[in-house]
Every structure is written in C-alpha cells, then in structure tokens.
Scaffold this active site. Sequence first.
Site, PDB file in Angstrom:
ATOM      1  N   GLU A  61      -9.331   5.122   3.545  1.00 15.02           N
ATOM      2  CA  GLU A  61      -9.051   4.744   2.157  1.00 15.02           C
ATOM      3  C   GLU A  61     -10.326   4.672   1.330  1.00 15.02           C
ATOM      4  O   GLU A  61     -10.356   5.127   0.167  1.00 15.02           O
ATOM      5  CB  GLU A  61      -8.318   3.398   2.128  1.00 15.02           C
ATOM      6  CG  GLU A  61      -6.879   3.489   2.627  1.00 15.02           C
ATOM      7  CD  GLU A  61      -6.170   2.150   2.647  1.00 15.02           C
ATOM      8  OE1 GLU A  61      -6.818   1.118   2.349  1.00 15.02           O
ATOM      9  OE2 GLU A  61      -4.972   2.125   2.971  1.00 15.02           O
ATOM     10  N   HIS A 107      -0.024   2.408  -3.078  1.00 16.58           N
ATOM     11  CA  HIS A 107       0.678   1.438  -2.232  1.00 16.58           C
ATOM     12  C   HIS A 107       2.122   1.195  -2.690  1.00 16.58           C
ATOM     13  O   HIS A 107       2.850   0.445  -2.036  1.00 16.58           O
ATOM     14  CB  HIS A 107      -0.072   0.100  -2.209  1.00 16.58           C
ATOM     15  CG  HIS A 107      -1.346   0.135  -1.421  1.00 16.58           C
ATOM     16  ND1 HIS A 107      -2.502   0.692  -1.907  1.00 16.58           N
ATOM     17  CD2 HIS A 107      -1.635  -0.306  -0.168  1.00 16.58           C
ATOM     18  CE1 HIS A 107      -3.455   0.579  -0.992  1.00 16.58           C
ATOM     19  NE2 HIS A 107      -2.960  -0.010   0.073  1.00 16.58           N
TER      20      HIS A 107
END
Length: 296
Positions: free
Chosen positions: A138, A172
């Site tokens: 990430e 997300h």
Amino acid sequence: MPCELSLSGACVWCVLLGSLYVGSLYAVPERLRALHRDHPHHIRARFVAVSVASLLSLALFAAAGGGRLYLGPLSVAGLGFYVAVDANCDGQVRTRLDWLDGAVKVLDELREERRAHYAIPGALEMSLRNLVVGPLSEEFVFRACMVPLLLDAGLGTARAVCCSPLFFGVAHLHHLRRRVRDDRAPVLEALGQTLFQFAYTTLFGVYTAFVFARTGNLAAAFACHGFCNYMGLPDLDFSCVPSDLPWLSKREKLVQVVLHKHRTLLFALHGAGMALFGALLFPLTRPEAFGSPYWP
C-alpha cells in the site's frame, strides 16, 4: 526538467493505480475469493495479487513520467506487564532477582500464548498481511507512486500530501461488499463501518504521505504503517471496572484492577503522547536530514 504531466492527468494515473491495486484483489480465482478473507489460502492468493499489482504500478509510474507516537497505549502495556509480574510473584517481591524471576515467568506465558495463537490455521498469514505485505504494497502504490506523480504535475507538496490519501481511502470502500456479503452485517451498519474506515484510512494516509514526502523514503512510511497496524486503535478498556469485562481471564482481571485504578494517569499519558507526537513530528522528519526531493 520541465513538468509534462498535467494535474488532471496525474489524477487519472492515481485513479488507475488505485483501481489496479483494488482490482488485483478481485483477480483472485473465485474458488479462493469464496473463502473467508482470513483463510490462509485466500491470504496467500492476495499476497501474489498485490505483489503483481505493485510491480505493474511501478511500470505505470514509469510510463506516467514519474521518477523523482503511541505513549498512552505503550504505557498501558508496560503497566499491565508490571502488574502481571507482581501477580506471578504473589506480591512477594523482595529483591530484583525475585522480580526478574517473575518477569521471566510472564514472558514464558506470553510466548506460549503466542505459540498457541500461531498454531491456529491462517494466523501467520494474517500477521504477514497486516504487518508486512499490506503496509509495504500500500505504501509503495499509494505513496511512493502517487505522491511523486501529483508533485510532478505541479499540485504542490501540501496539497499532494492532503489529496493523495483520498485515493487510499476510496480504495477501502470495497469492504462494504465484504461486510454485507461475507459478514452478513445489516446494510446500514456495514455502511457506517465502511465510512468510518474511509475517514480514518484517509487521515492515516495524510500522515504517511507527509512522512514519505518529508523523508523521501518508502521505508519510513512502511515502518509507520506496520507499527500502527500492530498497535491498532487505542484500547481504552482501562476506564472500565473488571466486572464490565466478563471475558477477562483471572490474570487479566488482576491487571485490569490496577489499570482502572490508574485510569486518570493513563488518560493523561494518552494526551501527552498526542502532544509529543505533534511537537516532534517536524523535528524528527527534517527533509535536510534525509535528502528528500519531495519537500520544498
């Protein structure tokens, strides 16, 4: 070198990078995606997927023209360990050797608990996902690739630090589907949880983007991300009396009595930790100390 990438172009590339990362999770074969997200086979498949996505992100980054403190929780843990040692010695600590012997016993118990935890199928994979693979991939995609693209497009450092995490937060949102489909949560409850996750991942993204831009170092952002994942959100259970936490073991209840007794001090330490975090954030990330090319 003159900037050839427009701001809108940089945003398109960032959306593409974010979509590639999230999309890789759905490129996992259906038979594996049908398993729970914490199943070891599902986790391993995701490891492969995000690794491939990270490599492709590097290629896209090059194609786009890129190239250029938890004081309170730690105090709770420390006090809890001290009380556990004292309980192991039955309160009969006469010398430093007595205390050391009690500490060794507690460490042995904790090691056995950890060994039992990792004996559970998937436990090791979950730890690797949360502490290594997730933070590294990430930070690579959403910080090391996106922040330089936005800077090269002329967005400005402060705006790039504040805007790039929006892509991280949006990435997300797909957890809404998982909460409704896999966890069988009511839609409104799942929506509330997902929006909360969007808010704190975006805010956290601002922090790691700031660290990356100030240091110019992916390792710094990765270390912050991994440590924060390990610590989690602050646990304020010390504000409760043991009877409010019936699931605690006998030893944990002894610890909880002392933690609750010192709750005012522990709340103060949480506040002091936040104050120290703000006071030391800039001095400890001085761009001139790291030679960062991303901070003016």
